[in-house]
Design a protein around this motif. Structure first.
Motif, short mmCIF file in Angstrom:
data_model
loop_
_atom_site.label_atom_id
_atom_site.label_comp_id
_atom_site.label_asym_id
_atom_site.label_seq_id
_atom_site.Cartn_x
_atom_site.Cartn_y
_atom_site.Cartn_z
N GLU A 1 -0.90 4.29 5.77
CA GLU A 1 -1.16 3.48 6.96
C GLU A 1 -2.64 3.13 7.10
O GLU A 1 -2.99 2.10 7.67
CB GLU A 1 -0.69 4.21 8.22
CG GLU A 1 0.81 4.22 8.40
CD GLU A 1 1.38 2.82 8.59
OE1 GLU A 1 0.79 2.04 9.36
OE2 GLU A 1 2.40 2.52 7.95
N ARG B 1 -4.54 2.17 4.82
CA ARG B 1 -4.87 1.03 3.96
C ARG B 1 -4.16 -0.26 4.36
O ARG B 1 -4.39 -1.31 3.76
CB ARG B 1 -4.54 1.37 2.51
CG ARG B 1 -5.33 2.54 1.97
CD ARG B 1 -5.16 2.71 0.47
NE ARG B 1 -3.79 3.05 0.10
CZ ARG B 1 -3.31 4.29 0.08
NH1 ARG B 1 -4.09 5.30 0.42
NH2 ARG B 1 -2.07 4.52 -0.28
N ARG B 2 -3.28 -0.18 5.35
CA ARG B 2 -2.47 -1.36 5.69
C ARG B 2 -3.32 -2.53 6.16
O ARG B 2 -3.00 -3.69 5.91
CB ARG B 2 -1.44 -0.99 6.76
CG ARG B 2 -0.48 -2.12 7.10
CD ARG B 2 0.61 -1.64 8.05
NE ARG B 2 1.44 -0.63 7.43
CZ ARG B 2 2.47 -0.91 6.61
NH1 ARG B 2 2.75 -2.17 6.31
NH2 ARG B 2 3.19 0.06 6.10
N ASN B 3 -4.42 -2.24 6.84
CA ASN B 3 -5.25 -3.31 7.41
C ASN B 3 -6.59 -3.44 6.68
O ASN B 3 -7.61 -3.74 7.28
CB ASN B 3 -5.48 -3.06 8.91
CG ASN B 3 -5.77 -4.35 9.65
OD1 ASN B 3 -5.49 -5.46 9.15
ND2 ASN B 3 -6.35 -4.25 10.83
N GLY C 1 -8.58 -5.18 3.27
CA GLY C 1 -8.62 -6.12 2.15
C GLY C 1 -9.55 -5.56 1.09
O GLY C 1 -10.70 -5.22 1.38
N TYR C 2 -9.05 -5.43 -0.13
CA TYR C 2 -9.80 -4.75 -1.19
C TYR C 2 -10.02 -5.68 -2.38
O TYR C 2 -9.08 -6.31 -2.87
CB TYR C 2 -9.03 -3.51 -1.63
CG TYR C 2 -9.57 -2.86 -2.89
CD1 TYR C 2 -10.88 -2.38 -2.96
CD2 TYR C 2 -8.76 -2.70 -4.01
CE1 TYR C 2 -11.37 -1.78 -4.11
CE2 TYR C 2 -9.23 -2.10 -5.17
CZ TYR C 2 -10.54 -1.64 -5.21
OH TYR C 2 -11.01 -1.04 -6.35
N GLY D 1 1.15 -10.47 -2.95
CA GLY D 1 0.21 -9.69 -2.16
C GLY D 1 0.53 -9.73 -0.68
O GLY D 1 0.43 -8.71 0.02
N ALA D 2 0.90 -10.89 -0.19
CA ALA D 2 1.24 -11.03 1.23
C ALA D 2 2.48 -10.20 1.58
O ALA D 2 2.51 -9.51 2.60
CB ALA D 2 1.48 -12.50 1.55
N SER E 1 1.75 -6.51 1.73
CA SER E 1 1.00 -6.10 2.92
C SER E 1 1.81 -6.23 4.21
O SER E 1 1.30 -5.96 5.29
CB SER E 1 -0.28 -6.93 3.03
OG SER E 1 0.02 -8.28 3.30
N MET F 1 3.18 -9.12 5.35
CA MET F 1 2.96 -10.42 5.98
C MET F 1 4.26 -11.23 6.00
O MET F 1 4.99 -11.28 5.00
CB MET F 1 1.88 -11.17 5.20
CG MET F 1 1.29 -12.36 5.90
SD MET F 1 -0.04 -13.07 4.87
CE MET F 1 -0.68 -14.29 6.03
N HIS G 1 -3.96 -11.53 3.94
CA HIS G 1 -3.24 -10.95 5.08
C HIS G 1 -4.13 -10.76 6.31
O HIS G 1 -3.75 -10.08 7.26
CB HIS G 1 -2.59 -9.63 4.69
CG HIS G 1 -3.54 -8.60 4.15
ND1 HIS G 1 -4.31 -8.80 3.03
CD2 HIS G 1 -3.86 -7.34 4.58
CE1 HIS G 1 -5.04 -7.73 2.80
NE2 HIS G 1 -4.80 -6.84 3.73
N PRO H 1 -7.06 -9.08 6.97
CA PRO H 1 -7.32 -7.68 7.33
C PRO H 1 -8.52 -7.54 8.25
O PRO H 1 -9.42 -8.39 8.27
CB PRO H 1 -7.60 -7.02 5.97
CG PRO H 1 -8.20 -8.13 5.16
CD PRO H 1 -7.48 -9.37 5.58
#
Length: 250
Positions: free
Chosen positions: A77, A79-81, A83-84, A104-105, A108, A110, A155, A157
């Motif tokens: 959780e 890492r959910r928000n 962007g890496y 990717g979306a 995450s 989305m 997404h 973030p």
């Protein structure tokens, strides 16, 4: 309110020859505050990427604590928000930008309609809209770097962790990315990035952390570090040389 990124007394070692271990991080601590741009700088091999790998939960510390938005980095959780962008991003290169970003979306969480509204404006902002249906293996190095940024941003973030985001970009691309970072900051995002390009760090960052030989030499406001009137590169080089001299005589 929880800090976007919190690192306290973190140590990390990796196995070396004959079962010995080489310590990479020696009890490092740093904080990234809300709505700021934080620059993480240091020479090659200083421990920047190791720190980022720990923040992303790719590996675990030997000691100490790392938190994202108040949650341990081992918690999915946390890492959910985020962007890496890794240093030198790798892709399934037979896929197109649209296919990769759709994956990717979805990963995450989305919604599909949100993705379809967001994708073209994002690709246009990164100057790769015209190649969105081309496979990634036809992209230049700079275009692949932009694609990595698109994956990090799709997404929307709240917190961004970017490892050498300027790598592979020409001067126009660097200027474009700097403007994007400033726009994200204006929207209230939290941005942590490592870089060797000290001029960009000096231009963009509210606070900086300087790491060398796995130890934090400075963590605080960029203006405080530069209070002598020197530019960041001159002050940075002087600090690193001083630390090396102390290490040699220890």
């Amino acid at each position: 309110m929880s800090l976007p990124i919190y690192v306290a007394d973190v140590e990390k070692s990796y196995p070396e020859h004959f079962r010995r271990k080489r310590k990479i991080l020696h009890g490092i601590s740093l904080e990234v505050h809300a709505r700021e741009v934080f620059g993480f700088i240091g020479p090659n091999g200083a421990g920047k990427s190791t720190t980022i790998n720990l923040l992303m939960g790719f590996t675990q510390p030997d000691a100490g604590m790392l938190k994202i938005n108040g949650m341990p980095t081992g918690n999915p959780e946390a890492r959910r928000n985020i962007g890496y962008l890794p240093e030198g991003p790798r892709f399934y290169e037979n896929l197109t930008a649209m296919e990769l970003l759709s994956f990717g979306a979805k990963a995450s969480g989305m919604r599909r309609d949100d993705f379809l509204r967001a994708v073209d404006p994002l690709l246009d902002q990164l100057s790769i809209l015209h190649v969105k249906h081309r496979p990634i293996n036809t992209y230049s190095k700079g275009m692949k770097q932009r694609m990595g940024l698109a994956m990090a941003l799709i997404h929307d973030p709240q917190t961004l962790i970017l490892d050498e985001p300027m790598s592979g970009l020409d001067p126009l691309g660097r200027n474009q990315l700097k403007n994007i970072i400033l726009e994200l900051k204006a929207k209230g995002k939290n941005i942590f990035f490592s870089s060797h390009i000290l001029n960009d760090v000096e231009t963009l960052c509210d606070r900086i952390g300087i790491i060398h030989r796995g130890r934090i030499l400075f963590c605080g406001k960029a203006k405080s570090f530069l209070d002598s009137g020197q530019d960041l590169e001159s002050k940075f080089v002087k600090l690193i040389k001083s630390a090396d001299e102390e290490h040699a005589t220890a």
